[in-house]
Design a protein around this motif. Structure first.
Motif, PDB file in Angstrom:
ATOM      1  N   UNK A  59       0.913  -1.238  -0.164  1.00 47.10           N
ATOM      2  CA  UNK A  59      -0.009  -0.047   0.084  1.00 47.10           C
ATOM      3  C   UNK A  59       0.908   1.260  -0.011  1.00 47.10           C
ATOM      4  N   UNK A  62       2.089   1.824  -3.607  1.00 45.59           N
ATOM      5  CA  UNK A  62       0.815   2.177  -4.470  1.00 45.59           C
ATOM      6  C   UNK A  62       0.430   3.768  -3.800  1.00 45.59           C
ATOM      7  N   UNK A  65       3.159   5.696  -5.518  1.00 45.37           N
ATOM      8  CA  UNK A  65       2.948   5.833  -7.168  1.00 45.37           C
ATOM      9  C   UNK A  65       1.699   7.073  -7.636  1.00 45.37           C
ATOM     10  N   UNK A  66       0.639   6.749  -6.915  1.00 45.05           N
ATOM     11  CA  UNK A  66      -0.353   7.731  -6.816  1.00 45.05           C
ATOM     12  C   UNK A  66      -0.224   9.073  -6.654  1.00 45.05           C
ATOM     13  N   UNK A  69       1.675  10.400  -9.544  1.00 46.52           N
ATOM     14  CA  UNK A  69       0.984  10.540 -10.772  1.00 46.52           C
ATOM     15  C   UNK A  69      -0.236  11.796 -10.480  1.00 46.52           C
ATOM     16  N   UNK A  70      -0.665  11.866  -9.536  1.00 47.05           N
ATOM     17  CA  UNK A  70      -1.789  12.939  -9.162  1.00 47.05           C
ATOM     18  C   UNK A  70      -1.032  14.535  -9.240  1.00 47.05           C
TER      19      UNK A  70
END
Lengths: 91, 238
Positions: A59, A62, A65-66, A69-70
């Protein structure tokens, strides 16, 4: 010669052969079943990242990464707004 | 930001792709691929986005030739550029993926790499990308605006036509390690990505949104570049 010998088998010896045959078929069925369980084990034994999932560290990855990306998407939105402003100024 | 709903759709789909694609425990347990099967949501989508952007580029080229409107020419060029970027990303991600799944650890690295280099899919994709590089070089090297647009559009249609043999036909006829085409066991999976028999059904729940999301991202970036170019041209004229 072997053919002749087999033909002469009678009585108790024949029973013996029958029991042996039954035993053998049972054995082969058993070995087949064992094989099946082995196959079943093989299909689940494909190594996946189960450990990473279990201790929950995935988690974190992730989430990182998120977040990245955002961040990039926010930059893209800002760029979009800037270009819109320029377009409005020009026209 | 006019007509912004598809941009929000793009963001939502991509965030969903990242979270569900990395976390959702619904991927099949496959030997050799293991957890890398999740690359399907990223590597394959790059190629999908590239193909869709190239199709839009070719359509704009045809539109330019029909109407002689220079807007179509700049659109065609920008869609091709972003398509090339997605193609390069697809190539790079494929290179990473293959070095963990195709390389035979029992043999020296250069031997397995020399075998991988003969993959028809890699060669076909490389040829297609090089032809699009040549499109950029050709179009941008002509200074006359109308000539540039016309020659660029015609070459763009040729480059698009070449995608058919280079990506969609020849690699699928030849034996290859890559999924799609004749597999090592003689098993035919005709389409590398959209084959409904080969792809596990539960993976489609993430795969199709991922394709749409990545493609929309490519279109978004392209529209930004097109608008920027239009602004630049306006300032030159003033």
């Amino acid at each position: 010669m072997d053919h002749n010998v087999e033909n002469k088998v009678e009585g108790p010896e024949r029973k013996n052969i029958l029991t042996v045959m039954i035993k053998r078929t049972l054995l082969s069925i058993l070995s087949f079943l064992i094989c099946l369980t082995l196959f079943a084990q093989d299909s689940t034994a494909v190594p996946m990242a189960d450990e990473l999932r279990k201790n929950g560290k995935i988690y974190v990855v992730v989430a990182v990464i998120v977040t990245i990306f955002i961040g990039i998407i926010l930059y893209l939105i800002r760029l979009d707004r800037k270009i819109s402003k320029l377009e409005n100024n020009n026209s | 930001m006019k007509k912004w709903w598809w941009k929000i759709l793009c963001i939502v789909l991509l965030v969903y792709t990242l979270i569900a694609g990395l976390l959702w425990n619904n991927v099949p347990r496959l030997p050799q691929l293991n957890e890398t099967i999740r690359n399907l949501y990223f590597h394959v989508c790059m190629w999908f986005a590239m193909m869709i952007l190239f199709i839009i580029s070719a359509v704009q080229a045809v539109k330019y030739l029909r109407t002689n409107d220079l807007h179509h020419d700049t659109r065609s060029r920008e869609y091709a550029t972003i398509g090339i970027i997605f193609g390069i990303l697809g190539y790079a991600t494929g290179a990473i993926w293959m070095s963990y799944t195709w390389v035979d650890p029992n043999r020296p690295a250069y031997e397995s790499f020399s075998q991988i280099a003969k993959e028809p899919k890699l060669i076909g994709a490389a040829i297609a990308l090089l032809i699009y590089f040549a499109y950029l070089v050709l179009r941008d090297s002509i200074s006359d605006i109308d000539k540039r647009a016309r020659i660029g559009a015609v070459y763009n249609i040729f480059a698009f036509a070449f995608l058919f043999p280079a990506i969609w036909i020849i690699p699928r006829l030849l034996p290859s390690l890559h999924p799609g085409g004749e597999g090592p066991g003689g098993v035919r999976t005709d389409n590398p990505a959209l084959d409904f028999k080969a792809l596990a059904p539960q993976m489609r729940l993430v795969f199709y949104p991922a394709i749409i999301g990545w493609t929309l991202l490519g279109v978004w970036i392209t529209t930004l570049k097109i608008r920027l170019k239009a602004l630049k041209e306006k300032t030159y004229l003033q």
